[in-house]
Design a protein around this motif. Structure first.
Motif, PDB file in Angstrom:
ATOM      1  N   MET D 153       0.829  -1.207   0.000  1.00 50.76           N
ATOM      2  CA  MET D 153       0.000   0.000   0.000  1.00 50.76           C
ATOM      3  C   MET D 153       0.871   1.268   0.000  1.00 50.76           C
ATOM      4  O   MET D 153       1.596   1.490  -0.949  1.00 50.76           O
ATOM      5  N   GLU D 154       0.828   2.083   1.071  1.00 52.28           N
ATOM      6  CA  GLU D 154       1.620   3.318   1.041  1.00 52.28           C
ATOM      7  C   GLU D 154       2.996   3.164   1.676  1.00 52.28           C
ATOM      8  O   GLU D 154       3.792   4.100   1.699  1.00 52.28           O
ATOM      9  N   GLY D 179      -5.571  -1.175  -7.074  1.00 53.41           N
ATOM     10  CA  GLY D 179      -5.786   0.131  -7.712  1.00 53.41           C
ATOM     11  C   GLY D 179      -4.493   0.884  -7.917  1.00 53.41           C
ATOM     12  O   GLY D 179      -3.582   0.398  -8.581  1.00 53.41           O
ATOM     13  N   ALA D 180      -4.398   2.051  -7.308  1.00 51.31           N
ATOM     14  CA  ALA D 180      -3.245   2.909  -7.517  1.00 51.31           C
ATOM     15  C   ALA D 180      -1.989   2.435  -6.784  1.00 51.31           C
ATOM     16  O   ALA D 180      -1.016   3.176  -6.702  1.00 51.31           O
ATOM     17  N   ASN D 181      -1.986   1.223  -6.264  1.00 49.30           N
ATOM     18  CA  ASN D 181      -0.732   0.701  -5.705  1.00 49.30           C
ATOM     19  C   ASN D 181       0.230   0.323  -6.820  1.00 49.30           C
ATOM     20  O   ASN D 181       1.414   0.111  -6.577  1.00 49.30           O
ATOM     21  N   LEU D 182      -0.264   0.227  -8.044  1.00 46.92           N
ATOM     22  CA  LEU D 182       0.565  -0.020  -9.225  1.00 46.92           C
ATOM     23  C   LEU D 182       1.462  -1.233  -9.032  1.00 46.92           C
ATOM     24  O   LEU D 182       2.633  -1.230  -9.431  1.00 46.92           O
ATOM     25  N   ILE D 185       4.671  -0.388  -7.016  1.00 45.80           N
ATOM     26  CA  ILE D 185       5.482   0.788  -7.382  1.00 45.80           C
ATOM     27  C   ILE D 185       5.216   1.948  -6.421  1.00 45.80           C
ATOM     28  O   ILE D 185       6.130   2.678  -6.046  1.00 45.80           O
ATOM     29  N   SER D 186       3.966   2.119  -5.982  1.00 50.41           N
ATOM     30  CA  SER D 186       3.664   3.210  -5.056  1.00 50.41           C
ATOM     31  C   SER D 186       4.411   3.040  -3.742  1.00 50.41           C
ATOM     32  O   SER D 186       4.979   4.002  -3.211  1.00 50.41           O
ATOM     33  N   LEU D 188       7.163   1.353  -3.328  1.00 54.24           N
ATOM     34  CA  LEU D 188       8.575   1.534  -3.657  1.00 54.24           C
ATOM     35  C   LEU D 188       8.937   3.014  -3.687  1.00 54.24           C
ATOM     36  O   LEU D 188       9.923   3.450  -3.075  1.00 54.24           O
ATOM     37  N   LEU D 189       8.152   3.817  -4.380  1.00 54.57           N
ATOM     38  CA  LEU D 189       8.410   5.256  -4.449  1.00 54.57           C
ATOM     39  C   LEU D 189       8.365   5.874  -3.064  1.00 54.57           C
ATOM     40  O   LEU D 189       9.182   6.720  -2.702  1.00 54.57           O
ATOM     41  N   SER D 190       7.388   5.441  -2.279  1.00 54.79           N
ATOM     42  CA  SER D 190       7.250   5.955  -0.925  1.00 54.79           C
ATOM     43  C   SER D 190       8.518   5.701  -0.117  1.00 54.79           C
ATOM     44  O   SER D 190       9.048   6.599   0.544  1.00 54.79           O
ATOM     45  N   ILE D 192      11.581   4.994  -1.203  1.00 56.74           N
ATOM     46  CA  ILE D 192      12.743   5.687  -1.792  1.00 56.74           C
ATOM     47  C   ILE D 192      12.749   7.158  -1.370  1.00 56.74           C
ATOM     48  O   ILE D 192      13.806   7.769  -1.225  1.00 56.74           O
ATOM     49  N   ILE D 204      10.437  -4.795  -5.269  1.00 54.87           N
ATOM     50  CA  ILE D 204       9.117  -5.178  -4.792  1.00 54.87           C
ATOM     51  C   ILE D 204       9.063  -6.684  -4.493  1.00 54.87           C
ATOM     52  O   ILE D 204       9.483  -7.483  -5.334  1.00 54.87           O
TER      53      ILE D 204
ATOM     54  N   ILE F 185      -6.492   4.553 -13.404  1.00 53.39           N
ATOM     55  CA  ILE F 185      -5.593   5.691 -13.141  1.00 53.39           C
ATOM     56  C   ILE F 185      -6.080   6.950 -13.855  1.00 53.39           C
ATOM     57  O   ILE F 185      -5.992   8.053 -13.314  1.00 53.39           O
ATOM     58  N   ASN F 203      -8.879   5.735  -3.290  1.00 48.41           N
ATOM     59  CA  ASN F 203      -8.252   4.798  -4.233  1.00 48.41           C
ATOM     60  C   ASN F 203      -9.274   4.230  -5.246  1.00 48.41           C
ATOM     61  O   ASN F 203     -10.483   4.230  -4.998  1.00 48.41           O
ATOM     62  N   ILE F 204      -8.746   3.732  -6.338  1.00 43.89           N
ATOM     63  CA  ILE F 204      -9.556   3.118  -7.395  1.00 43.89           C
ATOM     64  C   ILE F 204     -10.396   1.970  -6.821  1.00 43.89           C
ATOM     65  O   ILE F 204      -9.868   1.112  -6.106  1.00 43.89           O
TER      66      ILE F 204
ATOM     67  N   GLU H 154       7.552  11.104   1.110  1.00 46.85           N
ATOM     68  CA  GLU H 154       6.765   9.873   1.085  1.00 46.85           C
ATOM     69  C   GLU H 154       5.360  10.046   1.672  1.00 46.85           C
ATOM     70  O   GLU H 154       4.575   9.100   1.687  1.00 46.85           O
ATOM     71  N   SER H 190       1.120   7.645  -2.417  1.00 47.18           N
ATOM     72  CA  SER H 190       1.212   7.169  -1.045  1.00 47.18           C
ATOM     73  C   SER H 190      -0.084   7.437  -0.288  1.00 47.18           C
ATOM     74  O   SER H 190      -0.639   6.556   0.374  1.00 47.18           O
ATOM     75  N   ASN H 193      -3.095   5.387  -1.422  1.00 48.64           N
ATOM     76  CA  ASN H 193      -2.994   3.990  -1.014  1.00 48.64           C
ATOM     77  C   ASN H 193      -2.934   3.812   0.495  1.00 48.64           C
ATOM     78  O   ASN H 193      -2.566   2.739   0.970  1.00 48.64           O
TER      79      ASN H 193
END
Lengths: 233, 233, 233, 233, 233, 233, 233, 233
Positions: D153-154, D179-182, D185-186, D188-190, D192, D204, F185, F203-204, H154, H190, H193
């Motif tokens: 999730m986030e 959904g928007a967890n991609l 990837i979400s 992961l970005l969080s 990083i 992931i 998205i 979220n979606i 994040e 973030s 999600n």
């Protein structure tokens, strides 16, 4: 020796590259600090007897000229060249662009190829929205050992050229366009997904890279190996 | 004639392609309807005396075999080949993979090149996390006219190979990996941004495309033009 | 106490952080307003006896110097340091870069680690396109308790280094490159998907973060806990 | 020797890895062909006296068991282990998850670390939406030499843990969510972009990778080098 | 009246649409529940005297047939049609595809246009990698009031067609391709960035949408308004 | 107490949540293992006297029913409810959808709100392509304390509703659509960029989340605090 | 002749375009070099008797004026026009915007259409957050042969307009907005996914392209072909 | 009347909005042309007796002051306010930020809420990397009717706050950060999600939007409807 390098502390100049690959190290000038630039150019000139610098500014050229007065600069391609007597240009590389805005990338490509000894045929502004312009150039295209196809926006030129010739096509997406061109990513995706055979792709606006590969292929086509035709010191 | 095609209604077979480009039209079998497949294979065999089909299933092979009993199938590369006597394989193409999971793509590439008459050297499982494995193969790499570098995950193989050889490297990103590999997009981006010279890139998992381009370059290196070496009907 | 903080209204300085984590709070100077900057530096100096500021401009340094005249500034790393007598540097962290353009990030990393008491070995310009340059440094690499691998473009350095050493590698993608480098995202994806073991990744251009983690690991390797080796007021 | 490998044709087993890095080569079972799997397990068992296989199916386990009857399988982590007498587990690694859905990744991480000789403390279902659950575990967290923080999730768990401990945190984004967890990837970005210090990130769902790095750090913290503590044949 | 609708509770059928826009409401069958489907078809048939259903399965067709036995189904386009006597087809819409794999989308487009009374000229498999195939069809293209250009992969067909004709081109990207085609996003971006004039784009695989717009334009070209030519109950 | 939790080892049930937030913990059933599911439902029923489970399968419902025979299941919303006597539903929440395909998300939202004691007005299939359908419902919209606007594809419903009402709109993008909808998205981005005021986004397909927030707002609007109106054990 | 072009070396002016498509070549001024600009304008004026330049700066206009003193410039649309006596404007194109910030794109669209002879009705600032503003304009909308709908942010205007009219809608996403508008990509995705029929989309901020297509459709609606109504030299 | 608007040609001021929604139209000043700005402010002041302008420059403020000398400007929030006697501020909104760099967005949010009559509690610099700072503020948080949680990087603050309070949380991602923060997209993902309940999200840096929604909820919580508490003319 092919594994040698020159250690300047901040950088390790790959002086063995010419022997290893047939191409001397090239200077990507963008963002190089002034204090380093002179040192790099003079060391590489010493090692290889010639130097090519890409993405250079007029200011960087002035600096290089202080130590290597024979240096020349072309403001369209943004290339600094330090080279001795004119080389005999061999083989045949066709460099095509879809539009006039792609010309700076094309000149980087063409002048890189010429620096490394290839003959280049320029075919500019033959984008597919007026296909007759491209079709009028087929004779020139058929003489090439390799074609560099340069286009921004939807990058369709590469596919059409790929269908017309029998030789490899090096596709260069450019950042020309706006909006959903995503800075060239759209043209890159287009070229990577080409329905035509014989197309491989380099980075956005990477005219230098395409000129380099085209020279590798052109040298192979002329006969002998890439390295033997590198000439040089 | 080079601009001829055969109109089957649902498709227009480019029977002029062999004369125009030195390569007969190849059948991308994935998703082709059964009723079309037989017709396409028989027409192309008639026109070119040989046919290559990629991304084929075992079922599709069974169908093709009904009309062309000499057809063969390889389950790793998923290639259907209909070809006469064994061709003499010429030149030298090195096909490298980073891991074992990349082998299906590599075989598609190698067998395509062999179908079109190129000699192929296979160098598998030489990924950069154990660099000594790759370095032990430099002698083989140096004999090649062109190298196909196939890797998933971070795709670093292409850059390291590019630094070792003087000939063009065709980089093939694969969908091998998981998570942030984005189905191969990460490897594709990696290869497009390579810091090494002489690298151009084709689509994800496009072994066929790389084998085709490698053959074009290999033919040029052997001497003469791409088309003259195509052999033919 | 470890949960204490100093409330300046606009900010809550985490003065308990040094006791809690072994590292005093660091000032990320980018975009901080002038009126706040002086206050923050003087409060943190009061609390910890030393202050580190990252991403600082020359102008910000001049301001800090007005109140803390012993402050120093390095224009490559853009770091402001206020520190007493020279610390004895312990352990061994190797900081490697693929190219010269990655040096500012590398210096941010190295100087952060040095500020927190680590000995740093700099190994610059050892990108994988000339792999012999990296291989010539293996002796230095083997002495390190942790390696920081910094690279832009395709970021392949991390994977190759990861295959050569037995210790953890902190990979730092940089925004160096152009076109499809996506401002460093391509290098980030490459490092996250590394086929080598022992690699973890921080944000693009985050030299500071890598220097911090490397110091944590270096302290653990020297013996005792991270906190005990933090020294302090 | 550390640069040795065993060439099976389709693969080059890095038998020198244990000497070079302190960890024997691990088998990523996902997608490995049956005919290769047995060969790989038996050769690695021969070389290292133990083998770890990740992302394995029940079917693959049955195959391995035919040749190595002492093999065991865990259906949560999907790990195959072939290992002699029980190792003494040393040091302390905390493996935390945000939710119960992250447990498979956590078990891959924990069991990898245990296979390589580390003691692991499991702290599951301490996501930040009920922060008191995490805060109740601080005593356990403070004993660890390194923390693995696993969340989908986030992915906020990594930042909060990072602020509580003094040791490095290895963050593992998971594909848990929708959904928007991609697909992770979400998270992961969080991770990083974490505002906390001391956090580095792996791919992931890469529990294995985090367990490996955590073991490297844990070994360094115990004293001596990573390699000396690898035990071995 | 044009603002009327029929409230079935779960849905509000826009029975005023035919009066308001000249087109009766169309049923997007994908994912519709069986119990709703019959009700929707019979209400719309009642209101408009004809019904068009897109993205239908064979099973859905069987259901519809139970209540409307005159319904027909086409398995390529996946269209269910309930329509009275044959309409006189007017005007001229050219529907082109790059490859054979694009034909299902093309048939959805063509049959939609025919349902709404337009005459359609099919021009299939004229992709740009063999440009002579497209050029051989220019006479047909010049007769059209509007062209629908359908292509996957790099989607270059739209730009080339756009340069050949004077009428509007509706471009339909398809999901045909693999790897970096991103499920059709690459073709979509390509078409949106077309260097040719007169091109506008609809969603990926949206043959229906293109057939609808082409009919609007075709009706305008024939003379009179879109609505007046809608025919109707 | 509000910070209490029940530790089942694999999970830490937040039994303090109802006191802390006014809502008992809800079970996200998707992917929960059978052995855990029963335990979780029975513990939460014990703690709160009622349980809500979302994204449940028919199979999971059968399991829950074994231990809690009063449980009910709705196949559209995929919700399991265990609840005592019927609650009096208070306030007014309007739940709108653009199309019929959005109804499962809408029912998840509506039934969540009803479970927590809110009165819900359903307004389905009022997408903006037939704006008169939405305008015919303004009277109902004006009675609501908060509106949940659910739409896939381009998600325009949220903006139009936002312009019509004075109360907050919770926008729920759905994955309904195809092609460039990017799995929801596109609708998410559309709603986040809404030109209307008073719109916030979840979220979606997150019907549950929207129903929860809508209930929070509805409780505040009725008077008193969120927590006081939670009712409960 | 329709396949003629004028070769200036750096560019190949498509002087046959007017005969081929009914529209003379237009100059995209952005980034054109000064030395080329004059040459291009004078050649095109010679060929077509009128010239349109888009995305021009005031400075570029001054240059053009030196050679073509009758040129005019509009600073909102950034259009340079060189045109003889006033044309009679025919048909009816409605150009709508969601907000005032979209007006520059709208004026580019409207003035392009007027240059090519179309009558344009401007309907500005009718965004969907105050739907009554748009509904008050339905009479004007119903007179149009084609509607251009221009919007940034969430781009919902296109869908609502599409539901109100019977004629084709050309949707133009704009880069108006901030944050998650992604420079216009969000509006583009929204429009491509529109739930309304009859909507096709052009590039972000491409007012010119929409004006061009709208003119094509408007000419068809007036009667006769696109080319016959082009007027001309 | 609630559907009235004032047509200035270039814009249609929604003068009915205050009656319809309880909030007068607000001026988004960014990019507004000077000639329009004065007109818009004076018309809205006439209609509503007060005006709020966001994203304004100092220069724009000077212009507004010429016609409305009672206007005030705040350089942190970049808000222009024209308002009569001080309103009594009602209810309780908590506005939290993760760091000091988020304060401009927070002030936009807080001052918007205050302009519309809400009492605001500011809680700044309570990011999760030092969780004790946030936990020390729980008493303040518990008094709020709604919380605005503002964070870049994040964006974990929203989830932790969501777990602590019973009221709705409006999450505002900010563009604070660098590298993989993607200009705020990472924080947005973030927050969307979030594993916590009760969180909904607005656009990146959209402090205004959050302040608006928070006011809607705050008004509902105080009792009566949103509109009745709007006060006004």
């Amino acid at each position: 020796m092919k594994d040698s390098f020159y250690d300047l502390g901040f950088t390790k100049l790959d002086t063995g590259r010419k022997e290893r690959t047939g191409f001397g190290e090239v200077v990507f000038c963008h963002g190089k600090r002034n204090e380093f630039l002179k040192d790099i150019f003079s060391r590489l000139f010493e090692a290889n007897g010639e130097v090519l610098g890409t993405r250079a500014t007029q200011e960087q050229f002035e600096l290089v000229k202080e130590i290597l007065p024979q240096a020349t600069y072309d403001s369209v391609s943004r290339i600094i060249k330090v080279q001795g007597e004119k080389k005999k240009l061999i083989g045949n590389i066709a460099v095509c662009t879809a539009g006039t805005a792609d010309i700076p990338v094309a000149e980087e490509s063409a002048q890189t190829a010429e620096f490394f000894g290839s003959y280049v045929e320029r075919i500019f502004d033959v984008g597919v929205s007026g296909i007759h312009r491209l079709l009028s150039q087929t004779e020139k295209l058929e003489k090439a050992n390799v074609v560099v196809a340069i286009a921004g926006m939807e990058g369709a030129l590469a596919s059409v050229v790929g269908g017309l010739v029998s030789v490899p096509v090096i596709a260069v997406p450019t950042s020309v366009g706006y909006g959903a061109n995503l800075g060239g990513i759209s043209a890159l995706l287009s070229m990577i997904n080409s329905c035509a055979n014989g197309i491989s792709v380099v980075n956005i606006d990477n005219g230098y890279g395409a000129g380099y590969i085209a020279t590798q292929i052109n040298r192979l086509a002329i006969g002998g190996s890439v390295k033997n035709q590198a000439g040089g010191k």
